[in-house]
Scaffold this motif. Structure first.
Motif, PDB file in Angstrom:
ATOM      1  N   TRP A 151       0.814  -1.219   0.000  1.00 28.05           N
ATOM      2  CA  TRP A 151       0.000   0.000   0.000  1.00 28.05           C
ATOM      3  C   TRP A 151       0.849   1.271   0.000  1.00 28.05           C
ATOM      4  O   TRP A 151       0.316   2.360   0.139  1.00 28.05           O
ATOM      5  CB  TRP A 151      -0.943   0.005   1.210  1.00 28.05           C
ATOM      6  CG  TRP A 151      -2.004  -1.047   1.134  1.00 28.05           C
ATOM      7  CD1 TRP A 151      -2.068  -2.212   1.830  1.00 28.05           C
ATOM      8  CD2 TRP A 151      -3.151  -1.033   0.279  1.00 28.05           C
ATOM      9  NE1 TRP A 151      -3.180  -2.933   1.481  1.00 28.05           N
ATOM     10  CE2 TRP A 151      -3.869  -2.236   0.535  1.00 28.05           C
ATOM     11  CE3 TRP A 151      -3.653  -0.132  -0.672  1.00 28.05           C
ATOM     12  CZ2 TRP A 151      -5.055  -2.548  -0.139  1.00 28.05           C
ATOM     13  CZ3 TRP A 151      -4.826  -0.451  -1.340  1.00 28.05           C
ATOM     14  CH2 TRP A 151      -5.519  -1.634  -1.075  1.00 28.05           C
ATOM     15  N   SER A 186     -11.019  -3.854  14.437  1.00 29.35           N
ATOM     16  CA  SER A 186     -10.303  -2.613  14.701  1.00 29.35           C
ATOM     17  C   SER A 186     -11.105  -1.851  15.742  1.00 29.35           C
ATOM     18  O   SER A 186     -12.332  -1.880  15.734  1.00 29.35           O
ATOM     19  CB  SER A 186     -10.139  -1.786  13.425  1.00 29.35           C
ATOM     20  OG  SER A 186     -11.394  -1.408  12.892  1.00 29.35           O
ATOM     21  N   PHE A 235      -5.004  -3.719   8.321  1.00 33.89           N
ATOM     22  CA  PHE A 235      -5.574  -3.004   7.172  1.00 33.89           C
ATOM     23  C   PHE A 235      -6.775  -2.174   7.612  1.00 33.89           C
ATOM     24  O   PHE A 235      -6.938  -1.024   7.201  1.00 33.89           O
ATOM     25  CB  PHE A 235      -6.007  -3.974   6.071  1.00 33.89           C
ATOM     26  CG  PHE A 235      -6.810  -3.302   4.975  1.00 33.89           C
ATOM     27  CD1 PHE A 235      -6.178  -2.661   3.930  1.00 33.89           C
ATOM     28  CD2 PHE A 235      -8.201  -3.287   5.019  1.00 33.89           C
ATOM     29  CE1 PHE A 235      -6.911  -2.021   2.930  1.00 33.89           C
ATOM     30  CE2 PHE A 235      -8.946  -2.657   4.031  1.00 33.89           C
ATOM     31  CZ  PHE A 235      -8.287  -2.026   2.978  1.00 33.89           C
ATOM     32  N   HIS A 236      -7.636  -2.766   8.461  1.00 35.18           N
ATOM     33  CA  HIS A 236      -8.822  -2.030   8.909  1.00 35.18           C
ATOM     34  C   HIS A 236      -8.435  -0.782   9.696  1.00 35.18           C
ATOM     35  O   HIS A 236      -9.126   0.239   9.638  1.00 35.18           O
ATOM     36  CB  HIS A 236      -9.715  -2.934   9.753  1.00 35.18           C
ATOM     37  CG  HIS A 236     -10.499  -3.920   8.949  1.00 35.18           C
ATOM     38  ND1 HIS A 236     -11.213  -3.567   7.825  1.00 35.18           N
ATOM     39  CD2 HIS A 236     -10.677  -5.263   9.099  1.00 35.18           C
ATOM     40  CE1 HIS A 236     -11.810  -4.630   7.322  1.00 35.18           C
ATOM     41  NE2 HIS A 236     -11.491  -5.674   8.075  1.00 35.18           N
ATOM     42  N   GLN A 289      -7.416   1.664   7.075  1.00 34.51           N
ATOM     43  CA  GLN A 289      -8.387   1.729   5.985  1.00 34.51           C
ATOM     44  C   GLN A 289      -8.775   3.156   5.598  1.00 34.51           C
ATOM     45  O   GLN A 289      -8.746   3.526   4.419  1.00 34.51           O
ATOM     46  CB  GLN A 289      -9.632   0.937   6.391  1.00 34.51           C
ATOM     47  CG  GLN A 289     -10.594   0.628   5.271  1.00 34.51           C
ATOM     48  CD  GLN A 289     -11.584  -0.448   5.678  1.00 34.51           C
ATOM     49  OE1 GLN A 289     -11.422  -1.129   6.681  1.00 34.51           O
ATOM     50  NE2 GLN A 289     -12.617  -0.619   4.888  1.00 34.51           N
ATOM     51  N   TYR A 328     -10.409   4.265   2.018  1.00 34.67           N
ATOM     52  CA  TYR A 328     -11.533   3.338   1.924  1.00 34.67           C
ATOM     53  C   TYR A 328     -12.472   3.494   3.114  1.00 34.67           C
ATOM     54  O   TYR A 328     -12.035   3.719   4.236  1.00 34.67           O
ATOM     55  CB  TYR A 328     -11.036   1.891   1.866  1.00 34.67           C
ATOM     56  CG  TYR A 328     -10.165   1.606   0.674  1.00 34.67           C
ATOM     57  CD1 TYR A 328     -10.713   1.209  -0.536  1.00 34.67           C
ATOM     58  CD2 TYR A 328      -8.784   1.758   0.766  1.00 34.67           C
ATOM     59  CE1 TYR A 328      -9.911   0.958  -1.639  1.00 34.67           C
ATOM     60  CE2 TYR A 328      -7.970   1.506  -0.334  1.00 34.67           C
ATOM     61  CZ  TYR A 328      -8.540   1.123  -1.525  1.00 34.67           C
ATOM     62  OH  TYR A 328      -7.743   0.883  -2.617  1.00 34.67           O
ATOM     63  N   GLN A 334     -15.601   1.837   5.606  1.00 36.43           N
ATOM     64  CA  GLN A 334     -15.958   0.528   6.157  1.00 36.43           C
ATOM     65  C   GLN A 334     -17.410   0.211   5.807  1.00 36.43           C
ATOM     66  O   GLN A 334     -18.335   0.670   6.457  1.00 36.43           O
ATOM     67  CB  GLN A 334     -15.748   0.492   7.671  1.00 36.43           C
ATOM     68  CG  GLN A 334     -14.291   0.451   8.060  1.00 36.43           C
ATOM     69  CD  GLN A 334     -14.073  -0.070   9.461  1.00 36.43           C
ATOM     70  OE1 GLN A 334     -15.013  -0.435  10.151  1.00 36.43           O
ATOM     71  NE2 GLN A 334     -12.825  -0.102   9.888  1.00 36.43           N
ATOM     72  N   ASN A 353     -14.340  -3.928   1.604  1.00 38.61           N
ATOM     73  CA  ASN A 353     -14.056  -3.876   3.036  1.00 38.61           C
ATOM     74  C   ASN A 353     -13.279  -5.111   3.497  1.00 38.61           C
ATOM     75  O   ASN A 353     -12.102  -5.039   3.831  1.00 38.61           O
ATOM     76  CB  ASN A 353     -15.362  -3.753   3.814  1.00 38.61           C
ATOM     77  CG  ASN A 353     -15.146  -3.448   5.283  1.00 38.61           C
ATOM     78  OD1 ASN A 353     -14.263  -2.674   5.630  1.00 38.61           O
ATOM     79  ND2 ASN A 353     -15.935  -4.057   6.144  1.00 38.61           N
ATOM     80  N   ALA A 404      -9.049  -6.387   2.862  1.00 34.57           N
ATOM     81  CA  ALA A 404      -8.365  -6.658   4.135  1.00 34.57           C
ATOM     82  C   ALA A 404      -7.758  -8.051   4.140  1.00 34.57           C
ATOM     83  O   ALA A 404      -6.612  -8.248   4.567  1.00 34.57           O
ATOM     84  CB  ALA A 404      -9.346  -6.500   5.300  1.00 34.57           C
ATOM     85  N   THR A 408      -4.793  -8.231   1.892  1.00 31.89           N
ATOM     86  CA  THR A 408      -3.652  -7.622   2.582  1.00 31.89           C
ATOM     87  C   THR A 408      -3.005  -8.614   3.532  1.00 31.89           C
ATOM     88  O   THR A 408      -1.777  -8.760   3.580  1.00 31.89           O
ATOM     89  CB  THR A 408      -4.110  -6.370   3.350  1.00 31.89           C
ATOM     90  OG1 THR A 408      -4.627  -5.414   2.407  1.00 31.89           O
ATOM     91  CG2 THR A 408      -2.965  -5.745   4.125  1.00 31.89           C
TER      92      THR A 408
END
Length: 431
Positions: free
Chosen positions: A48, A98, A129-130, A133, A138, A140, A207, A211, A214
């Protein structure tokens, strides 16, 4: 309001399907987990364009003992050796999620972590990732994709996954491309059958799918091991009671893994408004047939269609019976309705069942709110707009502790359960 609820929702998944270690762990073991994550995310910063390593909170759900790589502003976590540790406050729901708490945005993980190093990194990478995010651009999203509990929706998802499995195992690029085209044909036809399916599926894939991809890349499995992991994950997924919230953990990682062989930075070309189905079709250089129905029916037998259709026909009959039973006890007969004020929830996304226009049945769910803590291990009905939840009538009320068939409720001070004598229904009341 719904978006706030979605941001608060937590999902339990990977700890249920991966082998785990014992919860009796030393600070050295926890420190080694944190160091694994630190090294792996640094090595994968190309994914990323940034290092995803951040606040990690590992929690024993039985004792609420928490271990972290940084402290919290509330002073709960104190440094012991190389790890910060303390007892997580009772109002915090424990799940793989998260979490904003103690002045930080955490990736929370339930102990025990998976036994395998790659599986641990996969899980930690998913939740990290969350945490990142929003900064990556991005939102959720958390739609339920109820059409994937319908017979045709499940059939064409299973056919897509069969084609993806063959694509993973293909010995050559042309054969792999053929299976990918068929997989996406099944997908596009499924979307044509259900008007809102394309949007709902895409939101969950942006979402949870991104994730999980990732996590897959951060785990850095060798090629053969990665293929085995992905095919094994699909096989395990098919035993889930429902697919409505868990399918994205399978689809995007496979498409993404195969696409990474052509463009390792493909994910950086996605945005919050990217339509992943069309994105993958273009990225793989595919042209799908104009007559999706005919094309899907023509190739279906190559992907075990006869068995899938038979199994799904039998399941659909059983689903109708179960739905009728749920509707009777949670809607038609007296029940307890609890309205949310500022809830946080944790649940298992593998076994949810949409109940017509009444909402979604959650066999396992924990809700924490101002009014207390509700724990369900049998059945609860979440309203369509996530503003209330219903359970069967209480069988016992002893002070602040309320119990029913398959659920318990610990009430906060100032709240009680009251019965409406006319309807027989119960409701939560604030004094």
């Amino acid at each position: 309001m719904i978006r706030k609820f979605i941001m608060a929702a937590t999902l339990l998944l990977l700890t249920h399907v991966l082998p785990a270690q014992q919860t009796d762990m030393s600070g050295e073991i926890i420190a080694s987990y944190l160091e694994e994550a630190k090294r792996a995310t640094k090595k994968s910063r190309h994914l990323w364009g940034t290092d995803l390593y951040g606040p990690l909170l590992l929690v024993d759900p039985d004792t609420r003992q928490a271990y972290a790589n940084v402290s919290d502003s509330a002073g709960v976590l104190r440094l012991q050796g190389e790890v910060y540790t303390g007892t997580l406050p009772a109002h915090i729901s424990i799940a793989n999620t998260s979490l904003r708490w103690g002045g930080k945005h955490w990736a929370m993980l339930m102990l025990p972590l998976p036994a395998g190093r790659e599986d641990r990194l996969n899980l930690m990478g998913h939740e990290l990732f969350h945490v990142a995010q929003a900064a990556l651009g991005y939102k959720q999203f958390n739609p339920s994709n109820d059409h994937l509990d319908q017979k045709q929706g499940r059939i064409y998802l299973r056919l897509e996954l069969e084609a993806l499995t063959k694509a993973l195992q293909s010995p050559s690029r042309p054969i792999r491309k053929m299976h990918l085209a068929n997989a996406l044909t099944f997908r596009k036809y499924r979307h044509a059958l259900y008007p809102d399916a394309a949007t709902a599926e895409n939101q969950l894939e942006l979402n949870e799918g991104l994730a999980e991809y990732t996590g897959l890349i951060i785990s850095n499995r060798p090629k053969a091991q990665a293929v085995a992991h992905l095919t094994g994950s699909i096989h395990a997924f098919l035993s889930n009671p429902t697919f409505v919230r868990s399918f994205a953990y399978q689809t995007v990682p496979v498409y993404g893994y195969l696409l990474s062989g052509l463009d390792k930075d493909w994910n950086k070309s996605t945005r919050v408004d990217t339509h992943l189905t069309d994105f993958f079709i273009a990225a793989f250089g595919l042209t799908l047939p104009a007559d999706l129905k005919n094309a899907a029916l023509t190739v279906a037998e190559e992907y075990n269609a006869q068995t899938i259709i038979q199994e799904e026909t039998e399941r659909d009959e059983e689903r109708k019976r179960i739905m009728a039973a749920y509707k009777k006890v949670l809607v038609e007969l007296p029940h307890l309705e609890i309205r949310f004020e500022n809830m946080r929830i944790s649940f298992d996304p593998r076994n949810l069942m949409p109940l017509e226009d009444k909402g979604t049945v959650y066999p396992n769910i924990t809700v924490t709110d101002k009014w207390g803590v509700l724990k369900v291990n049998k059945q609860a009905l979440m309203s369509p707009n996530w503003d209330r939840i219903s359970v069967t009538p209480p069988t016992s009320i002893e002070g602040s502790y309320v119990e029913g068939d398959g659920w318990t409720l610990e009430l906060s001070e100032g709240y009680s359960i009251q019965k409406d004598e006319q309807s027989g229904n119960f409701a939560l009341r604030k004094h």
